[in-house]
Design an enzyme around this catalytic site. Sequence first.
Site, short mmCIF file in Angstrom:
data_model
loop_
_atom_site.label_atom_id
_atom_site.label_comp_id
_atom_site.label_asym_id
_atom_site.label_seq_id
_atom_site.Cartn_x
_atom_site.Cartn_y
_atom_site.Cartn_z
N LEU A 105 0.81 -1.22 0.00
CA LEU A 105 0.00 0.00 0.00
C LEU A 105 0.85 1.27 0.00
CD1 LEU A 105 -2.74 -1.11 2.54
CD2 LEU A 105 -2.77 -1.25 0.04
N HIS A 106 0.37 2.27 -0.75
CA HIS A 106 1.00 3.60 -0.80
C HIS A 106 -0.11 4.64 -0.73
CE1 HIS A 106 -0.42 3.57 -4.90
NE2 HIS A 106 0.31 2.50 -5.18
N HIS A 134 -3.39 4.22 -2.75
CA HIS A 134 -4.38 3.35 -2.12
C HIS A 134 -5.08 4.06 -0.96
CE1 HIS A 134 -1.36 0.20 -3.60
NE2 HIS A 134 -2.46 -0.09 -4.26
N GLN A 147 -5.04 -12.02 -13.25
CA GLN A 147 -4.81 -10.83 -14.06
C GLN A 147 -3.35 -10.67 -14.48
OE1 GLN A 147 -6.23 -8.24 -10.76
NE2 GLN A 147 -4.62 -6.83 -11.41
N GLY A 149 -8.92 3.77 -8.59
CA GLY A 149 -8.12 4.93 -8.96
C GLY A 149 -8.20 5.22 -10.45
N LYS A 152 -5.80 6.26 -12.05
CA LYS A 152 -4.52 5.84 -12.63
C LYS A 152 -4.76 4.70 -13.62
CE LYS A 152 -1.37 3.34 -10.31
NZ LYS A 152 -0.98 2.15 -11.06
N ASP A 153 -5.66 3.79 -13.24
CA ASP A 153 -6.02 2.68 -14.12
C ASP A 153 -7.32 3.05 -14.84
OD1 ASP A 153 -3.93 0.55 -13.25
OD2 ASP A 153 -4.69 1.43 -11.40
N SER A 188 2.82 3.91 -7.52
CA SER A 188 2.48 2.55 -7.93
C SER A 188 3.33 1.57 -7.14
CB SER A 188 2.77 2.38 -9.43
OG SER A 188 2.80 1.00 -9.77
N SER A 189 2.72 0.46 -6.76
CA SER A 189 3.49 -0.57 -6.03
C SER A 189 4.67 -1.03 -6.86
CB SER A 189 2.60 -1.76 -5.70
OG SER A 189 1.43 -1.33 -5.03
P1 AMP Z 1 -3.42 -2.05 -7.17
O1 AMP Z 1 -3.07 -2.42 -5.77
O2 AMP Z 1 -2.28 -1.55 -7.97
O3 AMP Z 1 -4.24 -3.11 -7.87
O4 AMP Z 1 -4.39 -0.78 -7.05
C1 AMP Z 1 -5.56 -0.83 -6.28
C2 AMP Z 1 -6.39 0.40 -6.55
O5 AMP Z 1 -5.64 1.57 -6.21
C3 AMP Z 1 -6.76 0.55 -8.03
O6 AMP Z 1 -8.11 1.00 -8.12
C4 AMP Z 1 -5.80 1.59 -8.52
O7 AMP Z 1 -6.30 2.34 -9.62
C5 AMP Z 1 -5.65 2.47 -7.29
N1 AMP Z 1 -4.39 3.22 -7.34
C6 AMP Z 1 -3.13 2.72 -7.52
N2 AMP Z 1 -2.23 3.71 -7.58
C7 AMP Z 1 -2.91 4.87 -7.46
C8 AMP Z 1 -2.54 6.25 -7.47
N3 AMP Z 1 -1.28 6.64 -7.61
N4 AMP Z 1 -3.52 7.17 -7.31
C9 AMP Z 1 -4.81 6.79 -7.16
N5 AMP Z 1 -5.23 5.51 -7.16
C10 AMP Z 1 -4.30 4.56 -7.30
#
Ligand code: AMP
Length: 255
Positions: free
Chosen positions: A33-34, A37, A61, A147, A149-150, A185-186
């Site tokens: 998490l960052h 998230h 995925q 997010g 971002k995606d 991003s992770s």
């Molecule tokens: P992930 O853990 O990468 O699958 O991301 C989980 C959720 O967090 C997804 O809906 C992403 O779009 C969102 N997310 C990841 N990075 C960011 C970011 N920098 N800003 C906003 N939302 C994010």
Amino acid sequence: METIYTVEWMKQVARQARVEARLVGLVPTMGALHEGHLSLVRAAQKQCSPVVVSIFVNPAQFGPKEDLEKYPRQLEADREVLEKLGVDYLFAPTVAEMYPHGFRTYVSVEGMSSVLEGRSRPGHFRGVTTVVLKLFEIVQPHFAYFGRKDAQQARILRQMTADLNLDTEAVVCPIVREPDGLALSSRNAYLNPDERRAATVLHRALRAAEKKIAAGERDTLHLLAAMRKLLDAEPLASVDYVEIVDADTLEPVTR
Ligand code: AMP
């Protein structure tokens, strides 16, 4: 905060919350998490109680040549962060819980899943929509937070919730960026210092296009050329795609 590992227990907790007429919010993540998230968690907490955060590195995925094995996993650290934020439930199922032996049902949003990111990563969005639909069924959230971002993922999930008449509303939240513009991003953890510097070219290319649009440019060929020029000047970057598409249909536009 309670950590829940099994689908059955998560379902029971969610059912009880619905019986008590509470507004359930879900933030699906793959962990590590960052602040990106956490911004989703805060948005959920403004609207919902209880808030459920799921952490599940979803094998469905990842393509066969992708980073499933080395994807960062740090459940204990993530748990502490969520606890501090006051999250109600952490749902952290195992792969065997989510995909038991014999699993064979997938959901796929046709067309939209095979363009842009989907062209470079066949099967990726099928994995995303399948796991998100499963999470929606398990947690029965009123709202789920994603997010921007995606962006393609958010568009595809909105299509899925509409097409399948789901009871969950997908809420799309702004991108959280580093001060130099790189989106959090992770996977940024994979970058060495040179690559980390080079990665800002993504944001610089977007900003260059934005500036041209603000100055009146409308021809997407010119905008794409301007972005390509910047990206090609960065030796550490190899570009999968740069496209300008309609935000609704995801189809390329010429103006
Ligand atoms: P992930 O853990 O990468 O699958 O991301 C989980 C959720 O967090 C997804 O809906 C992403 O779009 C969102 N997310 C990841 N990075 C960011 C970011 N920098 N800003 C906003 N939302 C994010």
